[in-house]
Scaffold this motif. Structure first.
Motif, PDB file in Angstrom:
ATOM      1  N   LEU B 103       0.828  -1.213   0.000  1.00  0.00           N
ATOM      2  CA  LEU B 103       0.000   0.000   0.000  1.00  0.00           C
ATOM      3  C   LEU B 103       0.857   1.256   0.000  1.00  0.00           C
ATOM      4  O   LEU B 103       0.662   2.149  -0.826  1.00  0.00           O
ATOM      5  CB  LEU B 103      -0.940   0.009   1.213  1.00  0.00           C
ATOM      6  CG  LEU B 103      -1.981   1.137   1.187  1.00  0.00           C
ATOM      7  CD1 LEU B 103      -2.980   0.908   0.064  1.00  0.00           C
ATOM      8  CD2 LEU B 103      -2.713   1.257   2.522  1.00  0.00           C
ATOM      9  N   GLY B 104       1.813   1.322   0.917  1.00  0.00           N
ATOM     10  CA  GLY B 104       2.687   2.490   0.981  1.00  0.00           C
ATOM     11  C   GLY B 104       3.502   2.627  -0.298  1.00  0.00           C
ATOM     12  O   GLY B 104       3.697   3.726  -0.817  1.00  0.00           O
ATOM     13  N   LEU B 105       3.955   1.480  -0.830  1.00  0.00           N
ATOM     14  CA  LEU B 105       4.796   1.523  -2.020  1.00  0.00           C
ATOM     15  C   LEU B 105       4.026   2.023  -3.238  1.00  0.00           C
ATOM     16  O   LEU B 105       4.532   2.824  -4.013  1.00  0.00           O
ATOM     17  CB  LEU B 105       5.372   0.129  -2.313  1.00  0.00           C
ATOM     18  CG  LEU B 105       6.348  -0.403  -1.264  1.00  0.00           C
ATOM     19  CD1 LEU B 105       6.705  -1.844  -1.550  1.00  0.00           C
ATOM     20  CD2 LEU B 105       7.598   0.457  -1.236  1.00  0.00           C
ATOM     21  N   THR B 106       2.789   1.552  -3.398  1.00  0.00           N
ATOM     22  CA  THR B 106       2.037   1.946  -4.597  1.00  0.00           C
ATOM     23  C   THR B 106       1.417   3.332  -4.460  1.00  0.00           C
ATOM     24  O   THR B 106       1.396   4.106  -5.425  1.00  0.00           O
ATOM     25  CB  THR B 106       0.920   0.932  -4.915  1.00  0.00           C
ATOM     26  OG1 THR B 106       0.135   0.733  -3.742  1.00  0.00           O
ATOM     27  CG2 THR B 106       1.486  -0.391  -5.375  1.00  0.00           C
ATOM     28  N   LYS B 107       0.904   3.652  -3.280  1.00  0.00           N
ATOM     29  CA  LYS B 107       0.189   4.927  -3.157  1.00  0.00           C
ATOM     30  C   LYS B 107       1.107   6.097  -2.845  1.00  0.00           C
ATOM     31  O   LYS B 107       0.862   7.228  -3.240  1.00  0.00           O
ATOM     32  CB  LYS B 107      -0.871   4.839  -2.054  1.00  0.00           C
ATOM     33  CG  LYS B 107      -1.900   3.748  -2.276  1.00  0.00           C
ATOM     34  CD  LYS B 107      -2.702   3.934  -3.555  1.00  0.00           C
ATOM     35  CE  LYS B 107      -3.628   2.745  -3.777  1.00  0.00           C
ATOM     36  NZ  LYS B 107      -4.176   2.702  -5.135  1.00  0.00           N
ATOM     37  N   VAL B 108       2.184   5.832  -2.088  1.00  0.00           N
ATOM     38  CA  VAL B 108       3.060   6.936  -1.696  1.00  0.00           C
ATOM     39  C   VAL B 108       4.279   7.027  -2.608  1.00  0.00           C
ATOM     40  O   VAL B 108       4.626   8.092  -3.096  1.00  0.00           O
ATOM     41  CB  VAL B 108       3.511   6.787  -0.229  1.00  0.00           C
ATOM     42  CG1 VAL B 108       4.379   7.945   0.182  1.00  0.00           C
ATOM     43  CG2 VAL B 108       2.306   6.684   0.687  1.00  0.00           C
ATOM     44  N   LYS B 109       4.913   5.883  -2.841  1.00  0.00           N
ATOM     45  CA  LYS B 109       6.101   5.897  -3.709  1.00  0.00           C
ATOM     46  C   LYS B 109       5.722   5.725  -5.176  1.00  0.00           C
ATOM     47  O   LYS B 109       6.596   5.711  -6.035  1.00  0.00           O
ATOM     48  CB  LYS B 109       7.075   4.794  -3.272  1.00  0.00           C
ATOM     49  CG  LYS B 109       7.780   5.107  -1.967  1.00  0.00           C
ATOM     50  CD  LYS B 109       9.155   4.443  -1.925  1.00  0.00           C
ATOM     51  CE  LYS B 109       9.871   4.677  -0.637  1.00  0.00           C
ATOM     52  NZ  LYS B 109      10.558   5.930  -0.501  1.00  0.00           N
ATOM     53  N   LYS B 110       4.444   5.543  -5.440  1.00  0.00           N
ATOM     54  CA  LYS B 110       3.942   5.422  -6.816  1.00  0.00           C
ATOM     55  C   LYS B 110       4.625   4.292  -7.592  1.00  0.00           C
ATOM     56  O   LYS B 110       4.883   4.416  -8.789  1.00  0.00           O
ATOM     57  CB  LYS B 110       4.154   6.753  -7.586  1.00  0.00           C
ATOM     58  CG  LYS B 110       3.716   7.984  -6.844  1.00  0.00           C
ATOM     59  CD  LYS B 110       2.203   8.139  -6.839  1.00  0.00           C
ATOM     60  CE  LYS B 110       1.806   9.447  -6.173  1.00  0.00           C
ATOM     61  NZ  LYS B 110       0.465   9.424  -5.619  1.00  0.00           N
ATOM     62  N   MET B 111       4.914   3.216  -6.885  1.00  0.00           N
ATOM     63  CA  MET B 111       5.552   2.077  -7.539  1.00  0.00           C
ATOM     64  C   MET B 111       4.512   1.273  -8.305  1.00  0.00           C
ATOM     65  O   MET B 111       3.329   1.263  -7.937  1.00  0.00           O
ATOM     66  CB  MET B 111       6.157   1.182  -6.446  1.00  0.00           C
ATOM     67  CG  MET B 111       7.482   0.588  -6.772  1.00  0.00           C
ATOM     68  SD  MET B 111       8.011  -0.528  -5.462  1.00  0.00           S
ATOM     69  CE  MET B 111       9.227   0.474  -4.652  1.00  0.00           C
ATOM     70  N   ALA B 112       4.926   0.569  -9.357  1.00  0.00           N
ATOM     71  CA  ALA B 112       4.005  -0.326 -10.061  1.00  0.00           C
ATOM     72  C   ALA B 112       3.689  -1.516  -9.160  1.00  0.00           C
ATOM     73  O   ALA B 112       4.522  -1.949  -8.372  1.00  0.00           O
ATOM     74  CB  ALA B 112       4.664  -0.815 -11.346  1.00  0.00           C
ATOM     75  N   VAL B 113       2.466  -2.027  -9.294  1.00  0.00           N
ATOM     76  CA  VAL B 113       1.996  -3.086  -8.396  1.00  0.00           C
ATOM     77  C   VAL B 113       2.909  -4.308  -8.383  1.00  0.00           C
ATOM     78  O   VAL B 113       3.260  -4.835  -7.338  1.00  0.00           O
ATOM     79  CB  VAL B 113       0.555  -3.511  -8.753  1.00  0.00           C
ATOM     80  CG1 VAL B 113       0.108  -4.655  -7.859  1.00  0.00           C
ATOM     81  CG2 VAL B 113      -0.403  -2.346  -8.597  1.00  0.00           C
ATOM     82  N   ALA B 114       3.303  -4.748  -9.575  1.00  0.00           N
ATOM     83  CA  ALA B 114       4.146  -5.952  -9.671  1.00  0.00           C
ATOM     84  C   ALA B 114       5.472  -5.755  -8.943  1.00  0.00           C
ATOM     85  O   ALA B 114       5.928  -6.628  -8.198  1.00  0.00           O
ATOM     86  CB  ALA B 114       4.379  -6.299 -11.130  1.00  0.00           C
ATOM     87  N   GLU B 115       6.077  -4.587  -9.165  1.00  0.00           N
ATOM     88  CA  GLU B 115       7.348  -4.296  -8.507  1.00  0.00           C
ATOM     89  C   GLU B 115       7.159  -4.203  -6.995  1.00  0.00           C
ATOM     90  O   GLU B 115       7.970  -4.727  -6.220  1.00  0.00           O
ATOM     91  CB  GLU B 115       7.906  -2.973  -9.047  1.00  0.00           C
ATOM     92  CG  GLU B 115       9.355  -2.730  -8.644  1.00  0.00           C
ATOM     93  CD  GLU B 115       9.808  -1.303  -8.944  1.00  0.00           C
ATOM     94  OE1 GLU B 115       9.100  -0.626  -9.718  1.00  0.00           O
ATOM     95  OE2 GLU B 115      10.830  -0.888  -8.396  1.00  0.00           O
ATOM     96  N   ALA B 116       6.069  -3.574  -6.592  1.00  0.00           N
ATOM     97  CA  ALA B 116       5.791  -3.431  -5.168  1.00  0.00           C
ATOM     98  C   ALA B 116       5.673  -4.793  -4.503  1.00  0.00           C
ATOM     99  O   ALA B 116       6.180  -5.017  -3.403  1.00  0.00           O
ATOM    100  CB  ALA B 116       4.510  -2.618  -4.965  1.00  0.00           C
ATOM    101  N   LYS B 117       4.981  -5.713  -5.178  1.00  0.00           N
ATOM    102  CA  LYS B 117       4.815  -7.053  -4.604  1.00  0.00           C
ATOM    103  C   LYS B 117       6.159  -7.756  -4.450  1.00  0.00           C
ATOM    104  O   LYS B 117       6.401  -8.458  -3.473  1.00  0.00           O
ATOM    105  CB  LYS B 117       3.883  -7.896  -5.482  1.00  0.00           C
ATOM    106  CG  LYS B 117       2.441  -7.465  -5.397  1.00  0.00           C
ATOM    107  CD  LYS B 117       1.486  -8.513  -5.967  1.00  0.00           C
ATOM    108  CE  LYS B 117       0.056  -8.010  -5.781  1.00  0.00           C
ATOM    109  NZ  LYS B 117      -0.934  -8.852  -6.429  1.00  0.00           N
ATOM    110  N   GLN B 118       7.038  -7.545  -5.431  1.00  0.00           N
ATOM    111  CA  GLN B 118       8.378  -8.147  -5.340  1.00  0.00           C
ATOM    112  C   GLN B 118       9.128  -7.619  -4.131  1.00  0.00           C
ATOM    113  O   GLN B 118       9.715  -8.381  -3.360  1.00  0.00           O
ATOM    114  CB  GLN B 118       9.177  -7.813  -6.603  1.00  0.00           C
ATOM    115  CG  GLN B 118       9.106  -8.870  -7.670  1.00  0.00           C
ATOM    116  CD  GLN B 118      10.069  -8.566  -8.798  1.00  0.00           C
ATOM    117  OE1 GLN B 118      10.220  -7.417  -9.207  1.00  0.00           O
ATOM    118  NE2 GLN B 118      10.740  -9.562  -9.292  1.00  0.00           N
ATOM    119  N   VAL B 119       9.134  -6.306  -4.004  1.00  0.00           N
ATOM    120  CA  VAL B 119       9.814  -5.680  -2.869  1.00  0.00           C
ATOM    121  C   VAL B 119       9.224  -6.211  -1.565  1.00  0.00           C
ATOM    122  O   VAL B 119       9.942  -6.573  -0.628  1.00  0.00           O
ATOM    123  CB  VAL B 119       9.665  -4.137  -2.928  1.00  0.00           C
ATOM    124  CG1 VAL B 119      10.223  -3.515  -1.664  1.00  0.00           C
ATOM    125  CG2 VAL B 119      10.362  -3.586  -4.151  1.00  0.00           C
ATOM    126  N   ALA B 120       7.898  -6.271  -1.514  1.00  0.00           N
ATOM    127  CA  ALA B 120       7.220  -6.722  -0.299  1.00  0.00           C
ATOM    128  C   ALA B 120       7.645  -8.145   0.065  1.00  0.00           C
ATOM    129  O   ALA B 120       7.927  -8.441   1.233  1.00  0.00           O
ATOM    130  CB  ALA B 120       5.711  -6.639  -0.491  1.00  0.00           C
TER     131      ALA B 120
END
Lengths: 218, 247
Positions: B103-120
């Motif tokens: 949530l923080g990655l996509t909404k605040v850092k504006k990361m793409a969902v797929a990338e965010a999931k990887q980081v998570a």
């Protein structure tokens, strides 16, 4: 069996009222939700002055009987905007419901722990983002049971529209009753139809509640 | 040694009571600072002043040179650089563990969902919760919740992480798993400011210990200095009560 025949012949006419009743309910609930959500957000997050206005609105609307609101709308608003009986009734119902929905949603928002907002802000979310992505999804889930109750109430309250000439279920039943001189039978049937409607509504909303319940390992 | 965080003369009052009476601190990059002191003496308030969740009445907070107390500063953007872990975890209950982090990655850092999931998933791996990605907070134990909360804070790649009594709400047998994660973070060089009562952890991991009492810094130094050669009577009193060290 004369009586059953009577019911059978008049049922189509009475049943057309179901559509009107449901339409009234949906329009009132939807507009009531939109307004109620806005009001509750102003109450919780708005400035003191804005929140004060929202509170005053709520108190005024909840302090009036729905029938009085309906009649006032009929007398003043309908002519002003050339509204049909249906629209007048729908607006009055929506206004009335918005005050109650505002209370329901406000209470739900406030019962989401303050830690949720703090955690969201600590990640760098703006207050708006926190409300949309963290607070409201939880608040609306918490509000579902109370909201289901409000939905049933609006459905039943729609019957008051008969007083200003809207051709919903009750008014049609009244017409048939006047024509056939069988009030007990007709209004009894009408009552049964309302029961079926509220029962179905509760079942659907109950299923929704179950679907959105948060897993807690039990 | 560059100072990542600087608190200058922080004052905060609630109602008529002054909770913080002019606290000044600085934290260097890679340092682990532990705040100790009696409950209710403003340690949590001080922590919340660091990322301006609580606005100090007076004083300055500098994050790598940027003045957070300046009204013109974009706090939402700056807060991305300060992670926070809470005593009550504060995981988002309507989202599963993975989405808590994305949530923080996509909404605040504006990361793409797929990338965010990887980081998570990477962060979850790090804290030992890779298999709990699809679980909901309500299904986790306290220790697991806190580790998930740490992963959530880590994913934002902050300059510093604040820990507000991270193990105080945990059953004793679950404290260890959280402290292990924190020790690993310290070993990797994460800058940490920790409010804690866990003295063993402090002794082992802290670079500096600050004793806060009645809204003021009484004493600060290395763990050895504070625990065994405390200069102030008040420090010795407090430590005596907590760990039975000779006064």
């Amino acid at each position: 069996m004369d009586k059953l025949d009577l019911i059978a012949r008049n049922l189509p006419y009475i049943s057309q009222g179901i559509v009107t009743t449901l339409l009234l309910t949906v329009v009132a609930l939807t507009s009531g939700f939109a307004a109620g959500l806005l009001l509750s957000l102003v109450r919780v997050y708005g400035s003191n002055r804005a929140a004060g206005l929202a509170i005053a609105y709520g108190r005024a609307v909840r302090g009036l009987p729905l029938l009085v609101i309906m009649i006032l709308f009929y007398l003043f608003v309908a002519d002003l905007f050339h509204l049909s009986a249906f629209m007048t009734a729908a607006l009055a119902l929506g206004l009335h419901s918005s005050a109650y929905q505002a209370e329901i949603i406000r209470a739900a928002i406030q019962s989401v722990g303050s830690g949720q907002m703090i955690a969201a802000r600590s990640l760098g979310m703006s207050q708006l983002q926190a409300v949309i992505y963290v607070i409201l999804p939880q608040a609306l889930r918490l509000a579902l049971p109370s909201w289901s109750n409000e939905a049933a109430v609006v459905l039943k309250d729609s019957s008051l529209a008969y007083a200003i000439g809207t051709a919903e279920l009750l008014r049609r039943a009244e017409y048939v009753s006047a024509r056939t001189y069988e009030p007990l039978l007709v209004f009894g049937t009408c009552g049964l139809i309302y029961l079926m409607l509220t029962f179905t509504t509760n079942r659907i909303l109950g299923a929704l509640e179950a679907k959105y319940r948060l897993p807690d390992g039990h | 040694m560059d100072s990542i965080l600087e608190l200058q003369d922080i004052h905060k009052s609630y109602g008529g009571t002054e909770v913080l009476k002019g606290v000044s601190l600085s934290v260097n990059k890679g340092e682990v600072l532990v705040l100790i002191g009696p409950s209710g003496t403003g340690k949590s308030t001080l922590l919340r002043c660091i990322n301006l969740l609580t606005r100090p009445d007076r004083g300055t907070v500098l994050l790598s040179g940027t003045d957070l107390t300046d009204p013109k500063t974009d706090l939402n953007r700056m807060r991305q650089r300060v992670g926070m872990v809470f005593q009550e975890f504060n995981l988002f209950n309507h989202l599963n563990v993975l989405n808590n982090i994305t949530l923080g990655l996509t909404k605040v850092k504006k990361m793409a969902v797929a990338e965010a999931k990887q980081v998570a998933r990477l962060e979850l791996e790090k804290v030992g919760l890779a298999d709990k990605a699809d679980s909901f907070p309500g299904e986790l134990s306290g220790g697991q919740k806190q580790r998930a909360a740490i992963a959530r804070a880590l994913a934002m790649q902050p300059d510093v992480i604040l820990f507000d009594e991270p193990t105080s709400a945990l059953d004793p047998q679950l404290i260890g798993e959280v402290l292990e994660v924190m020790k690993e973070l310290a070993r990797e060089g994460m800058t940490m400011v920790v409010v804690s009562h866990e003295m063993d952890f402090t002794r082992e991991v802290a670079d500096r210990v600050v004793f806060l009492e009645a809204g003021q810094v009484i004493e600060e130094g290395s763990p050895a200095q504070i625990f065994y050669h405390a200069r102030s009577e008040r420090t010795k009193n407090f430590l005596g009560k907590i760990i039975g060290l000779p006064a």
